[in-house]
Design a protein around this motif. Structure first.
Motif, PDB file in Angstrom:
ATOM      1  N   ALA A  86      48.014  42.050  28.120  1.00 43.07           N
ATOM      2  CA  ALA A  86      48.570  43.407  28.743  1.00 43.07           C
ATOM      3  C   ALA A  86      47.727  43.692  29.819  1.00 43.07           C
ATOM      4  N   CYS A  87      46.357  43.094  30.049  1.00 42.10           N
ATOM      5  CA  CYS A  87      45.680  43.665  30.893  1.00 42.10           C
ATOM      6  C   CYS A  87      45.869  43.044  32.339  1.00 42.10           C
ATOM      7  N   ARG A  88      45.992  43.717  33.271  1.00 44.21           N
ATOM      8  CA  ARG A  88      46.125  43.384  34.805  1.00 44.21           C
ATOM      9  C   ARG A  88      45.289  42.254  35.086  1.00 44.21           C
ATOM     10  N   VAL A  89      43.940  42.284  34.463  1.00 42.78           N
ATOM     11  CA  VAL A  89      43.085  40.984  34.861  1.00 42.78           C
ATOM     12  C   VAL A  89      43.318  39.919  34.058  1.00 42.78           C
ATOM     13  N   GLY A  90      43.306  40.216  32.683  1.00 46.06           N
ATOM     14  CA  GLY A  90      43.260  39.222  31.539  1.00 46.06           C
ATOM     15  C   GLY A  90      44.469  38.326  31.610  1.00 46.06           C
ATOM     16  N   LYS A  91      45.534  38.787  32.241  1.00 40.30           N
ATOM     17  CA  LYS A  91      46.931  38.202  32.329  1.00 40.30           C
ATOM     18  C   LYS A  91      46.831  37.112  33.379  1.00 40.30           C
ATOM     19  N   LYS A  92      45.868  37.198  34.351  1.00 39.91           N
ATOM     20  CA  LYS A  92      46.025  36.217  35.327  1.00 39.91           C
ATOM     21  C   LYS A  92      44.662  35.546  35.458  1.00 39.91           C
ATOM     22  N   ILE A  93      43.643  35.955  34.693  1.00 41.67           N
ATOM     23  CA  ILE A  93      42.403  35.488  35.195  1.00 41.67           C
ATOM     24  C   ILE A  93      41.941  34.027  34.837  1.00 41.67           C
ATOM     25  N   ASN A  94      42.596  33.628  33.765  1.00 41.22           N
ATOM     26  CA  ASN A  94      42.648  31.931  33.880  1.00 41.22           C
ATOM     27  C   ASN A  94      43.090  31.279  34.991  1.00 41.22           C
ATOM     28  N   LYS A  95      44.148  31.669  35.230  1.00 45.77           N
ATOM     29  CA  LYS A  95      45.088  30.793  36.478  1.00 45.77           C
ATOM     30  C   LYS A  95      43.944  30.945  37.658  1.00 45.77           C
ATOM     31  N   ASN A  96      43.377  32.152  37.866  1.00 48.69           N
ATOM     32  CA  ASN A  96      42.603  32.263  39.181  1.00 48.69           C
ATOM     33  C   ASN A  96      41.378  31.434  38.908  1.00 48.69           C
ATOM     34  N   LEU A  97      40.816  31.685  37.764  1.00 47.15           N
ATOM     35  CA  LEU A  97      39.698  30.655  37.591  1.00 47.15           C
ATOM     36  C   LEU A  97      39.620  29.261  37.445  1.00 47.15           C
ATOM     37  N   THR A  98      40.767  28.682  37.177  1.00 42.28           N
ATOM     38  CA  THR A  98      41.166  27.408  37.108  1.00 42.28           C
ATOM     39  C   THR A  98      41.075  26.808  38.513  1.00 42.28           C
ATOM     40  N   SER A  99      41.654  27.715  39.559  1.00 42.64           N
ATOM     41  CA  SER A  99      41.287  27.442  40.935  1.00 42.64           C
ATOM     42  C   SER A  99      39.938  27.032  41.281  1.00 42.64           C
ATOM     43  N   ILE A 100      39.020  28.103  41.028  1.00 40.60           N
ATOM     44  CA  ILE A 100      37.516  27.947  41.319  1.00 40.60           C
ATOM     45  C   ILE A 100      37.046  26.774  40.611  1.00 40.60           C
ATOM     46  N   MET A 101      37.127  26.585  39.342  1.00 39.79           N
ATOM     47  CA  MET A 101      36.650  25.464  38.705  1.00 39.79           C
ATOM     48  C   MET A 101      37.059  24.214  39.107  1.00 39.79           C
ATOM     49  N   ASN A 102      38.074  24.108  39.516  1.00 39.32           N
ATOM     50  CA  ASN A 102      38.552  22.585  40.279  1.00 39.32           C
ATOM     51  C   ASN A 102      37.949  22.509  41.447  1.00 39.32           C
TER      52      ASN A 102
ATOM     53  N   MET B   1      34.226  41.496  36.108  1.00 36.57           N
ATOM     54  CA  MET B   1      33.761  41.914  37.753  1.00 36.57           C
ATOM     55  C   MET B   1      35.073  42.169  38.367  1.00 36.57           C
ATOM     56  N   ALA B   2      36.030  41.404  38.243  1.00 38.56           N
ATOM     57  CA  ALA B   2      37.295  41.453  38.836  1.00 38.56           C
ATOM     58  C   ALA B   2      37.941  42.987  38.513  1.00 38.56           C
ATOM     59  N   LEU B   3      37.756  43.388  37.177  1.00 39.94           N
ATOM     60  CA  LEU B   3      38.209  44.656  36.636  1.00 39.94           C
ATOM     61  C   LEU B   3      37.412  45.649  37.088  1.00 39.94           C
ATOM     62  N   LEU B   4      36.200  45.637  37.364  1.00 40.29           N
ATOM     63  CA  LEU B   4      35.476  46.558  38.004  1.00 40.29           C
ATOM     64  C   LEU B   4      35.762  46.782  39.486  1.00 40.29           C
ATOM     65  N   ALA B   5      36.246  45.754  40.012  1.00 44.70           N
ATOM     66  CA  ALA B   5      36.471  45.644  41.486  1.00 44.70           C
ATOM     67  C   ALA B   5      37.818  46.184  41.645  1.00 44.70           C
ATOM     68  N   LEU B   6      38.584  46.225  40.628  1.00 43.89           N
ATOM     69  CA  LEU B   6      39.995  46.689  40.966  1.00 43.89           C
ATOM     70  C   LEU B   6      39.925  48.369  40.670  1.00 43.89           C
ATOM     71  N   TYR B   7      39.018  48.822  39.861  1.00 41.92           N
ATOM     72  CA  TYR B   7      38.825  50.385  39.700  1.00 41.92           C
ATOM     73  C   TYR B   7      37.524  50.645  39.928  1.00 41.92           C
ATOM     74  N   PRO B   8      37.042  50.570  41.341  1.00 43.72           N
ATOM     75  CA  PRO B   8      35.458  50.855  41.767  1.00 43.72           C
ATOM     76  C   PRO B   8      35.078  52.290  41.429  1.00 43.72           C
ATOM     77  N   PHE B 120      38.700  37.815  45.674  1.00 45.86           N
ATOM     78  CA  PHE B 120      38.777  37.349  44.343  1.00 45.86           C
ATOM     79  C   PHE B 120      39.881  38.392  43.805  1.00 45.86           C
ATOM     80  N   LYS B 121      39.354  39.593  43.619  1.00 44.48           N
ATOM     81  CA  LYS B 121      39.851  40.855  43.091  1.00 44.48           C
ATOM     82  C   LYS B 121      41.609  40.761  43.792  1.00 44.48           C
ATOM     83  N   ASN B 122      41.787  40.600  44.931  1.00 40.59           N
ATOM     84  CA  ASN B 122      43.089  40.718  45.536  1.00 40.59           C
ATOM     85  C   ASN B 122      44.108  39.791  45.161  1.00 40.59           C
ATOM     86  N   LYS B 123      43.598  38.837  44.092  1.00 35.46           N
ATOM     87  CA  LYS B 123      44.436  37.993  43.395  1.00 35.46           C
ATOM     88  C   LYS B 123      45.133  38.485  42.220  1.00 35.46           C
ATOM     89  N   PHE B 124      44.679  39.580  41.896  1.00 34.16           N
ATOM     90  CA  PHE B 124      45.183  40.454  40.700  1.00 34.16           C
ATOM     91  C   PHE B 124      46.360  41.289  41.034  1.00 34.16           C
TER      92      PHE B 124
END
Lengths: 124, 124
Positions: A86-102, B1-8, B120-124
């Motif tokens: 339900a969080c704007r970040v939580g919703k997408k974080i794992n997808k976005n991190l996957t790319s970095i981790m790869n 950190m993504a969350l903080l960046a979205l609501y600076p 990174f933030k802009n991906k959310f």
DNA sequence: TGTACTGTAATAAAAATTAATACAGTTAAA
DNA sequence: TTTAACTGTATTAATTTTTATTACAGTACA
């Protein structure tokens, strides 16, 4: 793998390898299965059995070992808890991190391609 | 950190952040201490307090965050058991691995230098 | 035919991580 | 000026992950 590379003619038992690592021999045997799946080593059952390299240490790159041992997981990993969907970040974080981790895994592999097991072995 | 960046502009509480990550707020507060030590964030105590970025997300590289969070350990780590010092390999393995691990950490950091928190933030 | 191995499963123990609880100190606002 | 909502930190409990142990079937050598 360094141990096997030092004694390429010998069948080394899981017990001997375990005593070098100071871990349980069953753990060694489990990792043997992994390394065999990538054809880096071969094993022989029965008395005087054990494991040895399946090819020259000159043809084994540290990246080959790393890829097998790491398996399909990334080196860096997610939190075991599901982020809040339900969080704007939580919703997408794992997808976005996957790319970095790869990307990170790839850069590690590229780094480890620079060294063969033979070169590593020679440091002992 | 993504969350903080979205609501600076906002002071986000550890409770809010914990609910995004779905972990305990105390863990968040511990990590806040780490990120503060590197001046990436600032915190405010008391009612309506919380944390926010201490500088523009454009000036924070993912490598800055990574370095703080990873601390002085390497990403890859030794076996918790001491290798056998009576073994030719066990005697030297940790020293030889240290050099590889440091190289790996450096290559991760170099990779993460390529992306800012803003990007990174802009991906959310 | 006994001995020394691998291979694998199942369970137990130990270690590491995460959560929960508690509380002192701080700040804002009712 | 008192209450509510925070941070910061310590301590302990619960959970999860890792590692060790035990067990045993199968294999090969002597």
């Amino acid at each position: 793998m360094a141990l096997l590379a030092l004694y390429p003619e010998e069948w080394l038992s899981s017990k001997i390898i375990a005593s070098s690592l100071n871990i349980n021999a069953v753990l060694v045997r489990k990792e043997i299965a992994v390394l065999k799946s990538g054809d880096l080593i071969e094993s022989k059952e029965g008395k005087n059995g054990g494991v040895r390299l399946h090819k020259s240490a000159k043809k084994i790159y540290l990246s080959d070992i790393f890829k097998l041992v790491k398996g399909k997981d990334n080196v860096l990993s997610f939190s075991s808890n599901e982020p809040n969907p339900a969080c704007r970040v939580g919703k997408k974080i794992n997808k976005n991190l996957t790319s970095i981790m790869n990307t990170i895994d790839s850069s590690i592999i590229n780094e480890l391609k620079k060294q063969t097991l033979e070169e590593f072995k020679n440091k002992f």
